[in-house]
Design a protein around this motif. Structure first.
Motif, short mmCIF file in Angstrom:
data_model
loop_
_atom_site.label_atom_id
_atom_site.label_comp_id
_atom_site.label_asym_id
_atom_site.label_seq_id
_atom_site.Cartn_x
_atom_site.Cartn_y
_atom_site.Cartn_z
N HIS A 7 0.81 -1.22 0.00
CA HIS A 7 0.00 0.00 0.00
C HIS A 7 0.84 1.27 0.00
O HIS A 7 0.42 2.29 0.54
CB HIS A 7 -0.94 -0.01 1.21
CG HIS A 7 -1.83 -1.21 1.27
ND1 HIS A 7 -2.76 -1.49 0.29
CD2 HIS A 7 -1.92 -2.22 2.19
CE1 HIS A 7 -3.39 -2.61 0.61
NE2 HIS A 7 -2.90 -3.07 1.74
N ASN A 95 -7.72 -3.00 3.63
CA ASN A 95 -7.83 -2.27 2.35
C ASN A 95 -7.86 -0.77 2.62
O ASN A 95 -8.90 -0.12 2.46
CB ASN A 95 -9.09 -2.71 1.60
CG ASN A 95 -9.03 -4.15 1.14
OD1 ASN A 95 -8.10 -4.54 0.44
ND2 ASN A 95 -10.01 -4.94 1.53
N SER A 97 -7.63 3.24 2.46
CA SER A 97 -7.63 4.38 1.55
C SER A 97 -6.61 5.37 2.07
O SER A 97 -6.59 5.68 3.26
CB SER A 97 -9.02 5.02 1.48
OG SER A 97 -9.93 4.18 0.80
N GLN A 140 -4.44 6.30 -2.95
CA GLN A 140 -5.02 4.98 -3.16
C GLN A 140 -6.39 4.98 -2.48
O GLN A 140 -6.48 5.17 -1.28
CB GLN A 140 -4.13 3.90 -2.54
CG GLN A 140 -4.77 2.52 -2.46
CD GLN A 140 -3.86 1.51 -1.78
OE1 GLN A 140 -2.86 1.10 -2.34
NE2 GLN A 140 -4.20 1.11 -0.56
N TYR A 142 -9.97 2.89 -1.88
CA TYR A 142 -10.63 1.60 -1.98
C TYR A 142 -12.10 1.80 -2.35
O TYR A 142 -12.78 2.65 -1.78
CB TYR A 142 -10.54 0.85 -0.65
CG TYR A 142 -11.18 -0.52 -0.66
CD1 TYR A 142 -10.60 -1.57 -1.38
CD2 TYR A 142 -12.35 -0.77 0.05
CE1 TYR A 142 -11.19 -2.83 -1.39
CE2 TYR A 142 -12.94 -2.03 0.04
CZ TYR A 142 -12.36 -3.05 -0.68
OH TYR A 142 -12.93 -4.31 -0.70
N LYS A 145 -15.21 -4.73 -2.93
CA LYS A 145 -14.58 -5.99 -3.33
C LYS A 145 -14.57 -6.18 -4.84
O LYS A 145 -13.67 -6.82 -5.39
CB LYS A 145 -15.31 -7.16 -2.66
CG LYS A 145 -15.09 -7.23 -1.15
CD LYS A 145 -15.79 -8.43 -0.55
CE LYS A 145 -15.55 -8.51 0.96
NZ LYS A 145 -16.26 -9.66 1.57
N GLY A 148 -12.16 -2.92 -6.26
CA GLY A 148 -10.80 -2.85 -5.73
C GLY A 148 -10.34 -1.41 -5.51
O GLY A 148 -11.12 -0.55 -5.10
N PHE A 149 -9.08 -1.16 -5.83
CA PHE A 149 -8.47 0.15 -5.57
C PHE A 149 -8.44 1.02 -6.81
O PHE A 149 -8.27 0.53 -7.93
CB PHE A 149 -7.03 -0.02 -5.06
CG PHE A 149 -6.93 -0.57 -3.68
CD1 PHE A 149 -7.17 0.22 -2.57
CD2 PHE A 149 -6.56 -1.90 -3.49
CE1 PHE A 149 -7.06 -0.29 -1.29
CE2 PHE A 149 -6.46 -2.42 -2.21
CZ PHE A 149 -6.70 -1.61 -1.11
N ASP A 229 -10.21 3.16 6.90
CA ASP A 229 -10.67 1.88 6.38
C ASP A 229 -12.10 2.01 5.88
O ASP A 229 -13.05 2.00 6.68
CB ASP A 229 -10.62 0.79 7.47
CG ASP A 229 -9.20 0.46 7.88
OD1 ASP A 229 -8.41 0.13 6.99
OD2 ASP A 229 -8.90 0.53 9.08
N GLU A 231 -13.73 -0.18 4.19
CA GLU A 231 -14.40 -1.46 4.37
C GLU A 231 -15.04 -1.55 5.75
O GLU A 231 -16.09 -2.17 5.93
CB GLU A 231 -13.41 -2.61 4.17
CG GLU A 231 -14.06 -3.92 3.81
CD GLU A 231 -13.06 -4.91 3.25
OE1 GLU A 231 -13.51 -5.85 2.58
OE2 GLU A 231 -11.86 -4.76 3.49
#
Length: 282
Positions: A7, A95, A97, A140, A142, A145, A148-149, A229, A231
């Protein structure tokens, strides 16, 4: 076991014979020391920081934990190379960001060579440093699923305009896919990530309060990393938004003078984020 970071969004990236950082499974980030005076300066900064009693604990937490230096096999295959051993600020996130934001209208320090100043001035003018007091260096985001990124290459990020920067700060806290250029960012997570007593704006305001008084250091070409996060939000959990200051190869003594260059860029960034909070649908 050492590996290339999954990351990393800024700095020199390891691979294809290029020297870059490594991480391990214990939550450590190994940053190769630059071979010139910059490496020695960054070690000196972290060493001094660890014993500097004038920095309150609520500000010290904004710096990565320093674990000393260590000689490791270099990622470019050149043999043993000294590395800073630091806290890996994303090791506990699945994941994350991430935004890497270089702070200050000027990224060159007064004692720099004319050649270095010329190089920095070009970057400052070509990007948004001079106009906004900060520029995005890497990111980056997210999505989910399925998507993705979204991680545009750094050349594209370095060319971001004023409007691109504003759009990125919107997308960072939006529920819709950041890679969809046709979708208007909805800023659904602005209040959760930017707002609140533990949000990014609150953290930046604490940092701003310190910079309004501190005259110990002047931070040139230093970045603020913003991480959360997405997610976790989707699961109804705390996204744990966090800021960290990184990159200290160009820190100089404050000599009793407030660091107006960094403070000005920090104030500008806070204003942008407050605009997102106050006008999420704009």
């Amino acid at each position: 076991m050492f590996k290339v970071p999954d990351h990393q969004v800024g700095g020199h990236m390891a691979g294809n014979g290029v020297l870059g950082p490594l991480v391990d499974d214990a939550g450590n980030f190994y940053k190769p020391l630059q071979s010139d005076e910059r490496g020695a300066k960054e070690v000196a900064f972290y060493t001094g920081l660890s014993t500097e009693t004038r920095i309150p604990d609520e500000i010290r937490k904004f710096f990565p934990v320093f674990h000393g230096t260590r000689d490791l096999e270099a990622s470019d295959g050149s043999g043993l190379h000294p590395h800073l051993v630091l806290e890996d600020i994303v090791s506990s996130r699945t994941n994350p960001s991430i935004l890497d934001i270089k702070i200050g209208a000027s990224t060159w320090y007064p004692e720099a060579s004319e050649q270095y100043i010329t190089k920095c001035l070009k970057k400052d003018r070509d990007g948004t440093s001079l106009t906004l007091g900060f520029r995005l260096c890497g990111l980056q985001f997210y999505g989910n699923k399925e998507t993705g990124f979204w991680k545009p290459d750094r050349k594209s990020v370095n060319a971001f305009t004023h409007d691109d920067v504003r759009s990125a700060l919107w997308k960072f806290v939006s529920s819709n896919s950041p890679s969809d250029s046709d979708a208007e960012p909805d800023c659904s997570y602005a209040s959760t990530v930017y707002g609140g007593p533990d949000g990014i704006v609150s953290q930046l305001l604490k940092l701003k309060s310190w910079f309004e008084d501190q005259t110990i250091y002047h931070f040139y070409s230093c970045s603020i990393m913003m991480v959360y996060d997405k997610e976790s939000i989707l699961k109804g959990e705390n996204p744990n938004p966090q800021i960290k200051l990184v990159d200290f190869a160009h820190v100089v003594e404050g000599k009793g003078i407030i660091d107006h260059n960094f403070l000005g860029g920090l104030c500008s960034l806070i204003k942008f984020l407050k605009d997102v909070l106050n006008n999420p649908k704009k």
